[in-house]
Design a protein around this motif. Structure first.
Motif, PDB file in Angstrom:
ATOM      1  N   THR A 180      -6.625  -5.482   2.725  1.00  0.00           N
ATOM      2  CA  THR A 180      -6.630  -4.012   1.780  1.00  0.00           C
ATOM      3  C   THR A 180      -5.270  -4.277   1.404  1.00  0.00           C
ATOM      4  OG1 THR A 180      -8.215  -2.864   2.995  1.00  0.00           O
ATOM      5  CG2 THR A 180      -6.608  -1.625   1.534  1.00  0.00           C
ATOM      6  N   VAL A 181      -4.920  -4.275   0.026  1.00  0.00           N
ATOM      7  CA  VAL A 181      -3.709  -4.476  -0.552  1.00  0.00           C
ATOM      8  C   VAL A 181      -3.241  -3.243  -1.384  1.00  0.00           C
ATOM      9  CG1 VAL A 181      -2.286  -5.981  -2.079  1.00  0.00           C
ATOM     10  CG2 VAL A 181      -4.022  -6.957  -0.682  1.00  0.00           C
ATOM     11  N   ILE A 182      -2.150  -2.734  -1.329  1.00  0.00           N
ATOM     12  CA  ILE A 182      -1.464  -1.581  -2.117  1.00  0.00           C
ATOM     13  C   ILE A 182      -0.669  -2.183  -3.336  1.00  0.00           C
ATOM     14  CG2 ILE A 182       0.301   0.263  -1.801  1.00  0.00           C
ATOM     15  CD1 ILE A 182      -0.425   0.189   1.388  1.00  0.00           C
ATOM     16  N   ALA A 183      -0.845  -1.548  -4.322  1.00  0.00           N
ATOM     17  CA  ALA A 183      -0.184  -1.709  -5.682  1.00  0.00           C
ATOM     18  C   ALA A 183      -0.106  -0.429  -6.487  1.00  0.00           C
ATOM     19  CB  ALA A 183      -1.227  -2.724  -6.321  1.00  0.00           C
ATOM     20  N   GLY A 184       1.097  -0.489  -7.266  1.00  0.00           N
ATOM     21  CA  GLY A 184       1.336   0.506  -8.036  1.00  0.00           C
ATOM     22  C   GLY A 184       0.247   0.593  -9.225  1.00  0.00           C
ATOM     23  N   ALA A 185      -0.182   1.717  -9.697  1.00  0.00           N
ATOM     24  CA  ALA A 185      -1.124   2.046 -10.822  1.00  0.00           C
ATOM     25  C   ALA A 185      -0.679   1.401 -12.009  1.00  0.00           C
ATOM     26  CB  ALA A 185      -1.385   3.242 -10.813  1.00  0.00           C
ATOM     27  N   ASP A 208       6.291   4.127  -6.477  1.00  0.00           N
ATOM     28  CA  ASP A 208       6.909   3.135  -5.462  1.00  0.00           C
ATOM     29  C   ASP A 208       6.975   3.802  -3.867  1.00  0.00           C
ATOM     30  OD1 ASP A 208       8.169   0.556  -4.317  1.00  0.00           O
ATOM     31  OD2 ASP A 208       9.953   1.673  -4.453  1.00  0.00           O
ATOM     32  N   PRO A 209       7.698   5.152  -3.834  1.00  0.00           N
ATOM     33  CA  PRO A 209       7.569   5.698  -2.460  1.00  0.00           C
ATOM     34  C   PRO A 209       6.093   6.040  -2.143  1.00  0.00           C
ATOM     35  CG  PRO A 209       9.196   6.731  -4.109  1.00  0.00           C
ATOM     36  CD  PRO A 209       8.311   5.694  -4.818  1.00  0.00           C
ATOM     37  N   GLU A 210       5.369   6.340  -2.808  1.00  0.00           N
ATOM     38  CA  GLU A 210       3.885   6.519  -2.500  1.00  0.00           C
ATOM     39  C   GLU A 210       3.205   5.223  -1.803  1.00  0.00           C
ATOM     40  OE1 GLU A 210       1.812   9.864  -4.997  1.00  0.00           O
ATOM     41  OE2 GLU A 210       2.616   8.467  -6.160  1.00  0.00           O
TER      42      GLU A 210
END
Length: 308
Positions: A180-185, A208-210
Protein backbone atom coordinates in the motif's frame (compact mmCIF):
# COMPACT_ATOMS: atom_id res chain seq x y z
CA UNK A 1 19.54 21.09 -12.80
CA UNK A 2 20.04 19.89 -9.26
CA UNK A 3 22.33 16.90 -8.86
CA UNK A 4 20.15 13.92 -8.00
CA UNK A 5 23.17 12.04 -6.66
CA UNK A 6 23.93 14.91 -4.32
CA UNK A 7 20.35 15.08 -3.08
CA UNK A 8 20.31 11.33 -2.59
CA UNK A 9 23.55 11.50 -0.65
CA UNK A 10 22.03 13.96 1.76
CA UNK A 11 19.03 11.72 2.24
CA UNK A 12 21.30 8.74 2.83
CA UNK A 13 23.45 10.61 5.34
CA UNK A 14 20.47 11.99 7.18
CA UNK A 15 18.53 8.69 7.09
CA UNK A 16 15.84 10.41 8.98
CA UNK A 17 12.41 11.21 7.82
CA UNK A 18 9.47 13.33 7.43
CA UNK A 19 7.57 15.43 9.89
CA UNK A 20 3.84 15.63 10.15
CA UNK A 21 4.17 19.36 9.92
CA UNK A 22 1.73 21.47 11.83
CA UNK A 23 0.67 23.57 8.86
CA UNK A 24 -2.96 24.23 8.07
CA UNK A 25 -5.01 21.88 5.93
CA UNK A 26 -5.35 22.66 2.26
CA UNK A 27 -7.95 25.29 1.63
CA UNK A 28 -8.39 28.97 0.94
CA UNK A 29 -6.76 30.50 4.01
CA UNK A 30 -4.55 33.43 3.13
CA UNK A 31 -1.47 34.61 4.98
CA UNK A 32 0.43 37.82 4.28
CA UNK A 33 4.08 37.29 3.42
CA UNK A 34 6.47 39.45 5.40
CA UNK A 35 9.91 40.36 4.06
CA UNK A 36 12.40 37.96 5.59
CA UNK A 37 14.60 38.73 8.52
CA UNK A 38 18.37 38.26 8.43
CA UNK A 39 19.39 36.34 5.30
CA UNK A 40 15.96 36.62 3.68
CA UNK A 41 15.81 40.35 4.24
CA UNK A 42 19.30 40.84 2.84
CA UNK A 43 18.36 38.77 -0.17
CA UNK A 44 15.21 40.73 -0.94
CA UNK A 45 17.02 44.02 -0.47
CA UNK A 46 19.17 43.04 -3.47
CA UNK A 47 16.25 41.79 -5.57
CA UNK A 48 15.68 43.72 -8.82
CA UNK A 49 12.69 45.89 -9.71
CA UNK A 50 11.27 45.92 -13.23
CA UNK A 51 11.62 49.02 -15.36
CA UNK A 52 8.45 51.08 -15.64
CA UNK A 53 8.36 50.32 -19.38
CA UNK A 54 8.05 46.60 -18.63
CA UNK A 55 4.79 47.09 -16.70
CA UNK A 56 2.62 47.27 -19.80
CA UNK A 57 -0.72 49.12 -19.68
CA UNK A 58 -3.64 46.77 -19.08
CA UNK A 59 -1.34 43.85 -18.34
CA UNK A 60 -1.47 41.39 -15.45
CA UNK A 61 1.70 43.06 -14.17
CA UNK A 62 -0.03 46.45 -14.04
CA UNK A 63 -3.05 45.00 -12.22
CA UNK A 64 -0.78 43.40 -9.61
CA UNK A 65 1.18 46.61 -9.15
CA UNK A 66 -2.00 48.66 -8.74
CA UNK A 67 -3.33 46.15 -6.20
CA UNK A 68 -0.10 46.42 -4.22
CA UNK A 69 0.45 42.72 -3.57
CA UNK A 70 1.14 39.51 -5.44
CA UNK A 71 -1.32 36.71 -4.68
CA UNK A 72 0.49 33.39 -4.65
CA UNK A 73 -0.97 29.90 -4.56
CA UNK A 74 1.38 28.02 -2.28
CA UNK A 75 1.96 26.06 0.89
CA UNK A 76 2.26 26.97 4.55
CA UNK A 77 3.61 23.59 5.60
CA UNK A 78 6.44 22.62 3.22
CA UNK A 79 9.81 22.80 5.06
CA UNK A 80 12.60 24.61 3.19
CA UNK A 81 10.12 25.53 0.46
CA UNK A 82 7.16 27.43 1.87
CA UNK A 83 6.47 27.03 5.57
CA UNK A 84 4.93 29.47 8.02
CA UNK A 85 7.16 30.29 10.96
CA UNK A 86 4.94 29.81 14.04
CA UNK A 87 6.82 32.50 15.94
CA UNK A 88 7.00 35.31 13.39
CA UNK A 89 4.13 34.36 11.07
CA UNK A 90 6.54 34.76 8.17
CA UNK A 91 6.38 32.25 5.33
CA UNK A 92 9.91 31.01 4.65
CA UNK A 93 11.71 28.85 2.10
CA UNK A 94 12.78 28.63 -1.52
CA UNK A 95 9.34 28.97 -3.12
CA UNK A 96 8.26 31.59 -0.58
CA UNK A 97 11.31 33.76 -1.25
CA UNK A 98 10.93 33.34 -5.00
CA UNK A 99 7.38 34.66 -4.68
CA UNK A 100 8.54 37.62 -2.62
CA UNK A 101 11.28 38.40 -5.14
CA UNK A 102 8.76 38.34 -8.00
CA UNK A 103 6.48 40.64 -6.01
CA UNK A 104 9.32 43.10 -5.54
CA UNK A 105 10.10 42.95 -9.25
CA UNK A 106 6.52 43.92 -10.10
CA UNK A 107 5.50 46.18 -7.22
CA UNK A 108 8.80 47.49 -5.89
CA UNK A 109 8.23 45.80 -2.52
CA UNK A 110 8.08 42.08 -1.59
CA UNK A 111 4.40 42.19 -0.68
CA UNK A 112 2.79 38.77 -1.02
CA UNK A 113 -0.42 37.13 0.08
CA UNK A 114 -0.28 33.34 0.08
CA UNK A 115 -3.43 31.39 -0.59
CA UNK A 116 -2.82 27.95 0.89
CA UNK A 117 -3.62 25.60 -1.98
CA UNK A 118 -3.70 21.85 -2.54
CA UNK A 119 -2.39 19.91 -5.51
CA UNK A 120 -5.93 19.28 -6.76
CA UNK A 121 -7.01 22.96 -6.54
CA UNK A 122 -4.13 24.80 -8.20
CA UNK A 123 -5.55 24.79 -11.72
CA UNK A 124 -8.89 26.16 -10.52
CA UNK A 125 -7.26 28.89 -8.44
CA UNK A 126 -5.36 30.09 -11.52
CA UNK A 127 -8.22 29.80 -13.99
CA UNK A 128 -10.70 31.69 -11.83
CA UNK A 129 -8.21 34.43 -10.94
CA UNK A 130 -8.03 33.71 -7.21
CA UNK A 131 -4.23 33.70 -7.45
CA UNK A 132 -1.78 35.38 -9.82
CA UNK A 133 0.88 32.67 -9.72
CA UNK A 134 1.54 29.29 -8.12
CA UNK A 135 4.87 28.50 -6.43
CA UNK A 136 4.31 25.00 -5.02
CA UNK A 137 6.68 22.32 -6.34
CA UNK A 138 4.41 22.42 -9.40
CA UNK A 139 5.84 19.86 -11.81
CA UNK A 140 5.44 20.83 -15.46
CA UNK A 141 3.61 18.22 -17.54
CA UNK A 142 2.03 18.45 -21.00
CA UNK A 143 -1.31 17.44 -19.44
CA UNK A 144 -1.24 20.25 -16.90
CA UNK A 145 -0.10 22.70 -19.59
CA UNK A 146 -3.48 22.23 -21.26
CA UNK A 147 -5.08 23.95 -18.27
CA UNK A 148 -2.43 26.39 -17.05
CA UNK A 149 0.65 28.13 -18.39
CA UNK A 150 4.09 27.50 -16.91
CA UNK A 151 6.99 29.90 -16.65
CA UNK A 152 10.33 28.19 -16.16
CA UNK A 153 11.23 25.52 -15.24
CA UNK A 154 12.88 27.26 -12.30
CA UNK A 155 14.02 24.14 -10.39
CA UNK A 156 14.33 20.39 -10.91
CA UNK A 157 13.98 17.54 -8.45
CA UNK A 158 12.68 13.95 -8.58
CA UNK A 159 10.44 11.42 -6.87
CA UNK A 160 11.84 9.36 -4.00
CA UNK A 161 10.58 6.88 -1.41
CA UNK A 162 10.05 7.33 2.30
CA UNK A 163 9.30 4.53 4.76
CA UNK A 164 9.06 4.09 8.49
CA UNK A 165 12.50 3.58 9.98
CA UNK A 166 13.39 -0.08 10.14
CA UNK A 167 11.19 -1.09 7.21
CA UNK A 168 12.85 -3.88 5.23
CA UNK A 169 12.44 -4.82 1.60
CA UNK A 170 11.68 -1.39 0.12
CA UNK A 171 14.57 0.36 -1.59
CA UNK A 172 13.30 1.05 -5.12
CA UNK A 173 9.96 1.66 -6.85
CA UNK A 174 9.60 -1.94 -8.03
CA UNK A 175 9.62 -3.06 -4.39
CA UNK A 176 6.24 -1.36 -3.98
CA UNK A 177 4.39 -4.11 -5.87
CA UNK A 178 1.87 -5.70 -3.52
CA UNK A 179 2.29 -2.86 -1.01
CA UNK A 180 0.00 0.00 0.00
CA UNK A 181 1.60 3.22 -1.20
CA UNK A 182 0.77 6.78 -0.10
CA UNK A 183 0.80 9.63 -2.61
CA UNK A 184 -0.44 13.19 -2.82
CA UNK A 185 -3.67 13.64 -4.77
CA UNK A 186 -3.17 14.85 -8.34
CA UNK A 187 0.63 14.53 -8.21
CA UNK A 188 3.08 12.89 -10.65
CA UNK A 189 3.71 10.21 -8.02
CA UNK A 190 0.48 8.43 -8.99
CA UNK A 191 1.30 7.63 -12.65
CA UNK A 192 4.90 6.88 -11.66
CA UNK A 193 3.78 4.27 -9.13
CA UNK A 194 1.30 2.74 -11.59
CA UNK A 195 4.04 2.42 -14.19
CA UNK A 196 6.81 1.03 -11.99
CA UNK A 197 4.74 -0.94 -9.47
CA UNK A 198 1.44 -1.82 -11.16
CA UNK A 199 0.47 -4.23 -8.35
CA UNK A 200 0.69 -1.52 -5.69
CA UNK A 201 -2.42 -0.21 -3.98
CA UNK A 202 -2.36 3.60 -3.99
CA UNK A 203 -4.02 5.73 -1.30
CA UNK A 204 -4.04 9.50 -1.69
CA UNK A 205 -4.24 12.51 0.62
CA UNK A 206 -4.55 16.20 -0.07
CA UNK A 207 -1.35 17.52 1.48
CA UNK A 208 2.20 16.52 2.32
CA UNK A 209 1.61 16.60 6.12
CA UNK A 210 -1.45 14.37 5.73
CA UNK A 211 0.59 11.89 3.68
CA UNK A 212 3.37 11.78 6.24
CA UNK A 213 0.94 11.39 9.10
CA UNK A 214 -0.68 8.47 7.25
CA UNK A 215 2.73 6.83 6.83
CA UNK A 216 3.48 7.16 10.54
CA UNK A 217 0.06 5.74 11.36
CA UNK A 218 0.87 2.66 9.22
CA UNK A 219 -1.88 3.42 6.73
CA UNK A 220 0.64 2.66 4.00
CA UNK A 221 3.99 0.95 3.61
CA UNK A 222 5.74 3.79 1.78
CA UNK A 223 5.21 7.38 0.72
CA UNK A 224 6.23 8.56 -2.77
CA UNK A 225 6.92 12.27 -3.01
CA UNK A 226 9.34 14.78 -4.45
CA UNK A 227 12.77 14.33 -2.93
CA UNK A 228 13.05 18.03 -2.10
CA UNK A 229 10.14 17.69 0.32
CA UNK A 230 11.33 14.36 1.70
CA UNK A 231 14.87 15.56 2.36
CA UNK A 232 13.54 18.72 4.00
CA UNK A 233 11.30 16.69 6.26
CA UNK A 234 14.15 14.26 6.89
CA UNK A 235 15.66 16.69 9.36
CA UNK A 236 12.69 16.64 11.66
CA UNK A 237 11.45 13.15 12.41
CA UNK A 238 13.77 10.18 12.98
CA UNK A 239 10.87 7.71 12.84
CA UNK A 240 10.73 7.95 9.04
CA UNK A 241 13.57 7.66 6.53
CA UNK A 242 14.27 8.32 2.86
CA UNK A 243 15.51 5.27 0.94
CA UNK A 244 17.05 4.69 -2.46
CA UNK A 245 17.67 7.32 -5.10
CA UNK A 246 15.31 9.59 -7.05
CA UNK A 247 13.76 7.68 -9.93
CA UNK A 248 12.26 10.56 -11.96
CA UNK A 249 13.27 14.03 -13.05
CA UNK A 250 10.60 16.57 -12.18
CA UNK A 251 10.92 20.16 -13.45
CA UNK A 252 9.09 22.73 -11.33
CA UNK A 253 7.25 25.53 -13.10
CA UNK A 254 5.62 28.76 -11.97
CA UNK A 255 1.92 28.28 -12.59
CA UNK A 256 0.17 31.09 -14.48
CA UNK A 257 -3.27 31.57 -15.97
CA UNK A 258 -3.58 29.79 -19.29
CA UNK A 259 -3.25 32.02 -22.35
CA UNK A 260 -1.52 35.00 -20.70
CA UNK A 261 1.58 34.92 -22.89
CA UNK A 262 2.48 38.49 -21.96
CA UNK A 263 2.75 37.66 -18.27
CA UNK A 264 4.56 34.39 -19.01
CA UNK A 265 7.26 36.24 -20.97
CA UNK A 266 7.56 38.81 -18.18
CA UNK A 267 8.05 36.11 -15.53
CA UNK A 268 10.53 34.20 -17.69
CA UNK A 269 12.51 37.41 -18.27
CA UNK A 270 12.58 37.91 -14.48
CA UNK A 271 13.82 34.35 -13.98
CA UNK A 272 16.65 34.91 -16.46
CA UNK A 273 17.59 38.10 -14.64
CA UNK A 274 17.78 36.56 -11.16
CA UNK A 275 19.62 33.52 -12.47
CA UNK A 276 22.15 35.76 -14.18
CA UNK A 277 22.81 38.02 -11.19
CA UNK A 278 23.11 35.21 -8.64
CA UNK A 279 19.90 35.92 -6.72
CA UNK A 280 18.43 32.53 -7.66
CA UNK A 281 21.54 30.78 -6.39
CA UNK A 282 21.52 32.69 -3.10
CA UNK A 283 17.83 31.92 -2.59
CA UNK A 284 18.68 28.23 -2.97
CA UNK A 285 21.61 28.48 -0.53
CA UNK A 286 19.41 30.15 2.09
CA UNK A 287 16.81 27.37 1.94
CA UNK A 288 17.39 24.01 0.25
CA UNK A 289 21.13 24.61 0.42
CA UNK A 290 21.05 24.51 4.21
CA UNK A 291 20.42 20.75 3.86
CA UNK A 292 22.01 19.86 0.50
CA UNK A 293 25.79 19.99 0.57
CA UNK A 294 27.85 21.90 -1.98
CA UNK A 295 27.32 24.81 -4.32
CA UNK A 296 23.98 25.83 -5.79
CA UNK A 297 23.00 23.77 -8.84
CA UNK A 298 22.79 25.22 -12.31
CA UNK A 299 19.19 26.35 -12.86
CA UNK A 300 17.31 24.40 -15.52
CA UNK A 301 17.04 26.07 -18.89
CA UNK A 302 13.84 28.05 -19.28
CA UNK A 303 11.49 26.49 -21.80
CA UNK A 304 13.50 23.28 -21.87
CA UNK A 305 10.71 20.78 -21.12
CA UNK A 306 7.40 19.97 -22.84
CA UNK A 307 4.67 22.17 -21.41
CA UNK A 308 6.96 25.06 -20.47
Amino acid sequence: MVSMKRMAAVAAVAMVGLSACSGTDSGSSAVPGVPGEAKGGDLLAKAPVAAAADILPGSTMEKIKQRGELIVGGSLDAPLLSQQNPTTGEVEGFDADMGKALAKYIIGEPKVKIVNSASETREALLSNGTVDVVFQTYTITPERAKQVAFAGPYYSSGLSLAVRKGTAGIAKPEDLNGKTVIAGANTPAIPAIKKLAPQAKIVTFGSDPECMQALKQERGDAYVQDETLLVANAQKDPSVQVVGQPFTSDPYGIGLKHGDEQFKKFVNDWLKKIQGDGLWQQTWKNSIGTVVQGEAPTPPQIGSVPGS
